[in-house]
Design an enzyme around this catalytic site. Structure first.
Site, short mmCIF file in Angstrom:
data_model
loop_
_atom_site.label_atom_id
_atom_site.label_comp_id
_atom_site.label_asym_id
_atom_site.label_seq_id
_atom_site.Cartn_x
_atom_site.Cartn_y
_atom_site.Cartn_z
N SER A 41 0.82 -1.22 0.00
CA SER A 41 0.00 0.00 0.00
C SER A 41 0.85 1.26 0.00
O SER A 41 2.00 1.27 0.44
CB SER A 41 -0.90 0.02 1.23
OG SER A 41 -1.68 -1.15 1.31
N1 SAH Z 1 -0.64 -4.95 3.96
C1 SAH Z 1 0.17 -5.32 2.80
C2 SAH Z 1 -0.48 -4.96 1.48
C3 SAH Z 1 -1.69 -5.75 1.25
S1 SAH Z 1 -2.14 -6.06 -0.44
C4 SAH Z 1 1.54 -4.73 2.88
O1 SAH Z 1 1.85 -4.01 3.83
O2 SAH Z 1 2.35 -5.02 1.99
C5 SAH Z 1 -3.50 -7.11 -0.05
C6 SAH Z 1 -3.10 -8.51 0.35
O3 SAH Z 1 -4.27 -9.19 0.79
C7 SAH Z 1 -2.55 -9.34 -0.81
O4 SAH Z 1 -1.31 -9.88 -0.47
C8 SAH Z 1 -3.61 -10.42 -0.98
O5 SAH Z 1 -3.08 -11.67 -1.42
C9 SAH Z 1 -4.18 -10.53 0.41
N2 SAH Z 1 -5.51 -11.13 0.51
C10 SAH Z 1 -6.53 -11.05 -0.37
N3 SAH Z 1 -7.58 -11.76 0.07
C11 SAH Z 1 -7.23 -12.29 1.26
C12 SAH Z 1 -7.89 -13.13 2.21
N4 SAH Z 1 -9.14 -13.59 2.02
N5 SAH Z 1 -7.23 -13.48 3.34
C13 SAH Z 1 -5.95 -13.06 3.55
N6 SAH Z 1 -5.27 -12.28 2.68
C14 SAH Z 1 -5.91 -11.90 1.55
#
Ligand code: SAH
Length: 182
Positions: free
Chosen positions: A33
């Protein structure tokens, strides 16, 4: 955020971009993000030392590392095995070994360590997952983007007060969708 080395959480060929205020690709179609959004969501979570905090969507592990500066109880769940493994390695290597990681569908939270003082969701569901509300402690905060995939979502802060959920509409955001295991 000044003391968390964001360049360590992005692919090597993106390292020179790591201190711009932008989201960056981290592989698997996912992104780390934008720092402004990390700061905003972290601030809204109002983490106190000793708080138990759950993150859904580990991604690179960067947001988890920022939370780990504020409390020693950080739990983070990632659905994609490759990202979950890589983030766990990065967090260990950089000395954030107390952050506990799991490879699972975060829609269901992480019941084992509940209740949480804070829950931060960094992928967008189209509704608020009931298991996450259930795992929030009385007085706990949840910061979550909710809305349709591929569009803008609304960032909400929910606070559990006397068993009820008080919601504040914060701003519009654009997150990758919260996906479900088939
Ligand atoms: N917080 C992260 C960025 C998140 S991007 C950072 O600091 O880098 C969103 C993430 O959520 C992705 O890696 C994606 O694979 C994950 N995601 C999507 N659906 C999800 C779910 N149902 N449970 C856990 N993770 C999930």
């Amino acid at each position: 955020m000044r003391i968390v080395p964001r360049h360590e959480f992005v692919p090597r060929d993106q390292a020179d971009q790591a201190y711009g205020d932008r989201a960056l690709p981290i592989g698997e179609g996912q992104t780390i993000s934008q720092p402004y959004i990390v700061a905003l969501m972290t601030e809204l979570l109002n983490v106190q030392p000793g708080d138990a905090v759950l993150e859904i969507g580990t991604g690179s592990g960067y947001q988890a590392a920022v939370l780990a500066v504020l409390t020693d109880q950080v739990y983070t769940v990632e659905i994609l095995p490759k990202l979950a493994r890589r983030a766990a390695e990065t967090l260990d290597r950089l000395g954030y070994a107390r952050v506990q990681t799991a490879n699972a569908d975060g829609y269901f939270g992480w019941a084992e360590h509940a209740p949480y003082d804070g829950i931060i969701v960094t992928a967008a569901p189209d509704h608020i997952p009931a298991p996450l509300v259930a795992q929030l402690r009385e007085g706990g905060r949840m910061v979550i983007p909710v809305g349709p995939p591929g569009s803008y979502q609304t960032l909400w802060r929910l606070t559990k007060q006397q068993g009820k959920v008080v919601s504040e509409n914060i701003t519009d955001v654009a997150f990758v969708p919260l996906v479900r295991k088939p």
